[in-house]
Design a protein around this motif. Structure first.
Motif, short mmCIF file in Angstrom:
data_model
loop_
_atom_site.label_atom_id
_atom_site.label_comp_id
_atom_site.label_asym_id
_atom_site.label_seq_id
_atom_site.Cartn_x
_atom_site.Cartn_y
_atom_site.Cartn_z
N LEU A 104 0.84 -1.21 0.00
CA LEU A 104 0.00 0.00 0.00
C LEU A 104 0.87 1.25 0.00
CD1 LEU A 104 -2.84 1.17 0.09
CD2 LEU A 104 -2.76 1.03 2.58
N ARG A 105 1.93 1.24 0.82
CA ARG A 105 2.83 2.41 0.83
C ARG A 105 3.43 2.62 -0.56
NH1 ARG A 105 3.80 4.75 5.59
NH2 ARG A 105 3.30 3.58 7.47
N ALA A 106 3.75 1.52 -1.24
CA ALA A 106 4.39 1.62 -2.57
C ALA A 106 3.44 2.22 -3.61
CB ALA A 106 4.87 0.25 -3.03
N ALA A 107 2.13 2.22 -3.29
CA ALA A 107 1.16 2.74 -4.27
C ALA A 107 1.41 4.22 -4.57
CB ALA A 107 -0.27 2.56 -3.75
N SER A 108 2.03 4.93 -3.61
CA SER A 108 2.26 6.36 -3.87
C SER A 108 3.69 6.64 -4.36
CB SER A 108 1.97 7.19 -2.61
OG SER A 108 2.90 6.88 -1.61
#
Ligand code: ASP
Length: 332
Positions: free
Chosen positions: A223-227
Motif C-alpha cells: 500500500l505504501r508503494a502505491a504512492s
C-alpha cells in the motif's frame, strides 16, 4: 459532408483510434492509414437514410486506447468542445478503443455534461474491414442515438446493441460483441457540475489518479508503494462494502500516512452495491484513517470524478463534498 445551406441535423464523429480503425499486420492489429477515408464512407452510408449531415474529425495520432494517458480524455473533451462550438451538431459520436473506452466515457460524462448535445462513445471488437466486424452496427447505433437523444442526455456508450450510461459502464467481455455492461442504473442527478468557471484556463498537467486493489496477499508495504510514482490521488478497490485487511501489520498506519499525503477514495470490487463504512469494524478503520467514501461508483467513474475534481482545484473538505454528491448520475 455538411451542406452550408442545409437544415438537416448534423452528427459530429470524432475518431480517436482503437480496433475499429485498425488492420491486421504481422505485428498484430495496428492503426490503418486507410481508415479516415473508410470512416467517411461508412458514416455517409449510415447518415444518408437518416437524412443527416456529418462531419468527421480525427485525434492525431490515432491511438490504441491501451496507450491512453491521464491527459487523453481531457484532451478529447477539449477537442470535442471546440469542434462542437464551431460545427453546432445535433450530437457527437466518439469512436474509441474498447480497452479504456469506459474510463474515457466516464471522464467525458463530467467534462461534457453541460455541452448541450448528446455525446455517444462507440468502437468495435473487430476491425472495420473484417467480414464479421461489429463496426458498422455499433457506429449506426451510436449515430442514431446521438441524433435522437435529448440535448441534455447523459453521455452514453453504444455497443453490442446496448445503450449504456457512461458513468455506470464497465468493459466485462474481452471477446464478445456485447463488451460492456452497466450493472447499476444511472442515479437521478441532483447536484450538477462544479461551476464551469472553475475549469482550468491553462490545463497544464492533468491530475494522475490511479487504482489500488486489495487482495488477500496485500501488505502495508504494498500500500505504501502505491504512492511511489507520486500520483495525485488513489482509488482503493476494497472488498464488499468497503473493507480492507486492516489487521495486517502496519496497514492502518500506512493508510493514515497515505491519506495525509493525497486524496484516497474507496469503492467496492463488486459489480453491484457500494461502500458502507459503518457496516464492519474494518470499514470504520478505513474511515478513521481519512479514506473518502466512494459509495457505489464504478472504478472508472471514481477515477474520472477524482481526476476531474482535482483538475478544477478541489481539495480538502470541498473535494470530500464533491466526491459525496451525485453530479451526473454516477453515485446512487
Ligand atoms: N487495444 C484496442 C484499443 O483499446 C482494443 C479495442 O479497441 O477493442 O484500442
Amino acid at each position: 459532408m455538411q451542406d452550408l445551406m442545409s437544415t438537416a441535423p448534423t452528427v459530429l464523429v470524432f475518431a480517436t483510434g482503437g480496433t475499429i480503425g485498425m488492420r491486421r499486420t504481422d505485428r498484430g492489429l495496428a492503426p490503418d492509414p486507410a481508415f479516415p477515408d473508410a470512416l467517411d464512407a461508412l458514416v455517409a452510408s449510415i447518415c444518408a437514410p437518416l437524412a443527416a449531415d456529418y462531419r468527421v474529425n480525427h485525434l492525431s495520432p490515432a491511438i490504441d486506447s491501451a496507450n491512453a494517458d491521464a491527459d487523453t480524455a481531457p484532451r478529447i473533451a477539449r477537442a470535442i468542445g471546440a469542434r462542437a462550438r464551431t460545427v453546432r451538431p445535433r450530437g457527437v459520436v466518439v469512436t474509441h478503443g474498447t480497452d479504456t473506452l469506459a474510463y474515457t466515457a466516464a471522464r467525458l460524462a463530467f467534462e461534457l455534461a453541460d455541452l448541450g448535445m448528446p455525446v455517444v462513445l462507440t468502437g468495435s471488437q473487430l476491425p472495420y474491414g473484417d467480414a464479421e466486424s461489429d463496426a458498422r452496427a455499433n457506429l449506426a447505433l451510436a449515430i442514431r442515438a446521438a441524433l435522437r437523444a435529448k440535448p441534455d442526455a447523459p453521455v452514453s456508450i453504444a455497443f453490442g446493441g446496448a445503450l449504456l450510461p457512461a458513468v455506470r459502464a464497465t468493459k466485462f467481455q474481452a471477446d464478445a460483441f456485447e463488451a460492456f455492461r452497466a450493472e447499476r442504473p444511472l442515479a437521478p442527478s441532483r447536484v450538477g457540475l462544479i461551476g464551469a468557471d472553475a475549469a482550468p484556463a491553462d490545463p497544464g498537467d492533468p491530475a494522475r489518479v490511479i487504482p489500488f486493489r486489495f487482495a488477500p496477499g496485500t501488505t502495508a508495504a504494498d500500500l505504501r508503494a502505491a504512492s511511489a510514482g507520486e500520483p495525485d490521488g488513489i482509488v482503493l478497490e476494497c472488498y464488499g462494502s468497503g473493507n480492507a485487511p486492516m489487521a495486517k501489520p502496519g496497514m492502518a498506519a500506512a493508510l493514515r500516512d497515505l491519506c495525509a499525503e493525497l486524496p484516497v477514495v474507496a469503492v467496492t470490487q463488486c459489480a453491484t452495491g457500494g461502500v458502507d463504512f459503518a457496516r464492519y469494524a474494518v470499514g470504520h478503520e478505513l474511515e478513521a484513517a481519512g479514506v473518502i467514501d466512494g459509495g457505489d461508483m464504478t472504478i472508472e467513474a471514481a477515477l474520472a470524478k477524482l481526476g476531474y475534481a482535482l483538475d478544477r482545484g478541489a481539495q480538502g473538505a470541498s473535494l470530500r463534498g464533491i466526491m459525496s454528491f451525485n453530479l451526473v448520475g454516477e453515485l446512487g
